[in-house]
Design a protein around this motif. Structure first.
Motif, short mmCIF file in Angstrom:
data_model
loop_
_atom_site.label_atom_id
_atom_site.label_comp_id
_atom_site.label_asym_id
_atom_site.label_seq_id
_atom_site.Cartn_x
_atom_site.Cartn_y
_atom_site.Cartn_z
N ALA A 1 50.65 39.76 36.28
CA ALA A 1 50.66 39.77 34.81
C ALA A 1 49.64 38.80 34.22
CB ALA A 1 52.06 39.43 34.30
N GLY A 2 48.74 38.26 35.05
CA GLY A 2 47.75 37.32 34.54
C GLY A 2 46.45 37.44 35.31
N GLU A 3 45.41 36.80 34.82
CA GLU A 3 44.13 36.80 35.52
C GLU A 3 44.26 36.12 36.89
OE1 GLU A 3 41.40 34.84 32.92
OE2 GLU A 3 41.32 36.50 31.48
N ILE A 4 43.48 36.59 37.86
CA ILE A 4 43.48 35.97 39.19
C ILE A 4 42.11 35.32 39.41
CG2 ILE A 4 43.68 36.31 41.67
CD1 ILE A 4 45.57 38.59 41.19
N GLY B 1 47.63 33.06 43.83
CA GLY B 1 48.22 32.63 42.57
C GLY B 1 47.67 33.42 41.40
N SER B 2 48.42 33.44 40.31
CA SER B 2 48.01 34.16 39.11
C SER B 2 48.18 33.26 37.89
CB SER B 2 48.85 35.43 38.95
OG SER B 2 48.64 36.05 37.69
N GLU B 3 47.41 33.56 36.85
CA GLU B 3 47.55 32.79 35.62
C GLU B 3 48.79 33.20 34.84
OE1 GLU B 3 44.07 31.75 33.40
OE2 GLU B 3 42.75 32.20 35.10
N ASP B 4 49.61 34.11 35.40
CA ASP B 4 50.93 34.37 34.82
C ASP B 4 51.95 33.31 35.24
OD1 ASP B 4 51.61 34.98 37.45
OD2 ASP B 4 51.92 37.12 37.10
N GLY B 5 51.49 32.32 36.05
CA GLY B 5 52.36 31.23 36.49
C GLY B 5 53.13 31.52 37.76
N GLY C 1 40.59 38.70 44.21
CA GLY C 1 41.28 38.78 42.93
C GLY C 1 40.35 39.10 41.79
N GLY C 2 40.90 39.70 40.72
CA GLY C 2 40.12 40.06 39.55
C GLY C 2 40.71 39.47 38.28
N GLN C 3 39.88 39.33 37.27
CA GLN C 3 40.34 38.81 35.99
C GLN C 3 41.23 39.81 35.25
OE1 GLN C 3 39.37 35.38 34.77
NE2 GLN C 3 39.32 35.53 37.00
N ASP C 4 41.34 41.03 35.77
CA ASP C 4 42.25 42.01 35.18
C ASP C 4 43.67 41.86 35.73
OD1 ASP C 4 41.85 42.86 37.76
OD2 ASP C 4 41.20 44.88 37.23
#
Length: 493
Positions: free
Chosen positions: A82-85, A100-104, A60-63
């Motif tokens: 849609a969020g950082e990984i 998981g992603s920081e998009d929830g 995963g990437g922060q993009d």
């Protein structure tokens, strides 16, 4: 005169080799610690790579992208969230990638890079890396203070799920052989949770310790080891009582690994990597500078330990804590390395680089908990190894001169992944395979003048627990039909 000729010949030989390697540097023999390849991804990488059955690397990437990279360093596909990984992906037995992603949202992605399903019930970001139980249930935490259990079809486990903690769950869970799930939270508690979602116990029972960002490791006796922001590594018995504590000089964000002899290895923000006996005493400590060691160590089959540091280096040290080599990367190495096909090391950096580095470790060790989240697929569980099933593909009939592609792509392993493929020819006219260690080697079919020729190949696979399986495939080579061209008949009146 003879000496002069020899000297001249030696000079010409040296110059020829120098020119050859100058124009073709890849022909130089690879040595431990050498870079095999690098690929620049879109942004910072804090995710540890997971490796699929055919050697594809997922990270995963922060993009917001999940990247799939082929074993030769070429990009296979990207999957956009849609969020950082920050979550490290896990790979299921069927090849599905979970992250998981920081998009929830929590995503299940097919091996071809398309979405299988998405779970959207969390109400805050997901940085916790998923663990996969023996039935395929996926466990992951969220900053909404819940631990979720989702079946492989994307539906939620019922009973008492999700489990609610007293603080955000940014750490990754681990699953014991009896099905108990262990996870820490930012409120300073380690929880033991039944497969039904009911709490078994919490540690400590009446107070709290420092915030837990470290993923637990579990040994053969069921003891749990986890680091904390209070500078301590905790050893907890399977009943939730304290076994011992070991104090370092900084926060422990590294997740511990466990060697086959029970020694626990963990990094600290004090810039040191510690080796701690199963009794809780220091065996040795390695330190190069004061930069934090947030990366979790990976243990090779030869007992070499690999870990990254915020000083931009990946270190290789032996079982006694003596440095073997170091690799200087571009960017901090906060992510944990993975040991993939044939011992290749994969690690990402916060400068957005993914590296493949040469090692002599062959594969991950068969230890108790030899890397971040236990194995190359990041299952996060320590069940008894079940062993692989080799599949050398269907028999083929080809024509002389055809390029024949063998395939072990349908080989399967129910748990910890396969790092070693080995093809050998057992019958027929000898041919040369393009790469005997590849999942899909090829060769040109030999010439046939009369009757067809039969070639037999054996595929042997070895999983990360050291178990093997074999399968064979037959290739029948037939004579190529001559092109009849244009037929001109006799002209009659």
């Amino acid at each position: 005169m003879i000496h002069k000729r020899l000297e001249t010949k030696g000079v010409y030989s040296f110059l020829a080799l120098w020119f050859l390697f100058a124009v073709s540097p890849n022909l130089l023999p690879a040595a431990e610690g050498d870079k095999k390849w690098e690929i620049t991804l879109g942004s910072s990488i804090r995710s540890s790579p997971a490796i699929g059955s055919t050697g594809v690397i997922y990270v995963g990437g922060q993009d917001g992208n999940l990247y799939a990279v082929n074993p030769d360093g070429t990009l296979k596909w990207t999957f956009k969230t849609a969020g950082e990984i920050s979550s490290s992906p896990a790979v299921g037995y069927d090849g599905v990638i979970y992250v998981g992603s920081e998009d929830g949202n929590f995503y299940a992605v097919k091996p071809d890079g398309t979405q299988n399903w998405v779970f959207s019930q969390a109400t805050d970001s997901i940085t916790s890396s998923p663990a996969i139980g023996s039935t395929g249930t996926v466990y992951f935490g969220s900053k909404d203070m819940k631990l979720y259990a989702v079946k492989s079809d994307g539906t939620t486990e019922q009973e008492e799920w999700p489990f609610t903690a007293d603080g955000a769950i940014t750490a990754s869970p681990a699953v014991a052989s009896d099905g108990t799930i262990y996870v820490g939270s930012e409120n300073g508690k380690l929880y033991a949770i039944k497969s039904t979602g009911k709490k078994k116990w919490e540690f400590p029972s009446s107070t709290t310790i420092g915030s837990i960002h470290s993923s637990p490791a579990i040994d053969a006796d069921g003891n749990i080891y986890v680091g904390s922001d209070d500078f301590k590594l905790y050893a907890v018995n399977s009943d939730g009582t304290e076994k011992w504590t070991f104090t370092t000089g900084g926060k422990i964000r590294s997740s511990p690994s466990i060697r086959g002899d029970g020694v626990i290895l963990v990094g600290s923000n004090d810039g040191k990597l510690y080796a701690i006996t199963k009794g809780g005493t220091q065996s040795w400590v390695f330190s190069d500078d004061n930069y934090p060691v947030r990366s979790s160590p990976a243990i090779g089959l030869d007992e070499t330990l690999y870990f990254g540091s915020d000083d931009h280096k990946l270190y290789a040290i032996n079982a006694s804590g003596v440095e073997q080599w170091r690799f200087l990367a571009e960017g901090m190495v906060s992510a944990s390395p993975a040991i993939g096909f044939g011992g290749d090391l994969y690690v990402g950096t916060e400068a957005g680089k993914l590296y493949a580095i040469e090692s002599n470790s062959v594969r991950l060790a068969s230890g108790l908990w030899p890397s971040f989240h236990h194995d190359v697929r990041h299952t996060g569980r320590n069940y008894t190894n079940s062993g692989p099933t080799a599949d050398a593909g269907a028999d083929q009939t080809v024509k002389s001169g055809d390029t024949v592609n063998l395939s072990g792509s349908n080989t399967s392993d129910p748990d910890y992944g396969i790092p070693l493929y080995s093809w050998t020819q057992t019958e027929g006219e000898t041919v040369t395979l393009s790469d005997t260690a590849s999942v899909t080697p090829s060769f040109p079919a030999p010439s046939v003048d009369g009757d067809s020729k039969t070639l037999t190949f054996q595929l042997e696979v070895t999983d990360n627990g050291g178990l093997k399986d074999t399968d064979t495939v037959q290739i029948t080579v037939e004579k190529r039909d001559d092109d009849s061209g244009c037929f001109i008949g006799a002209i009659t009146n």
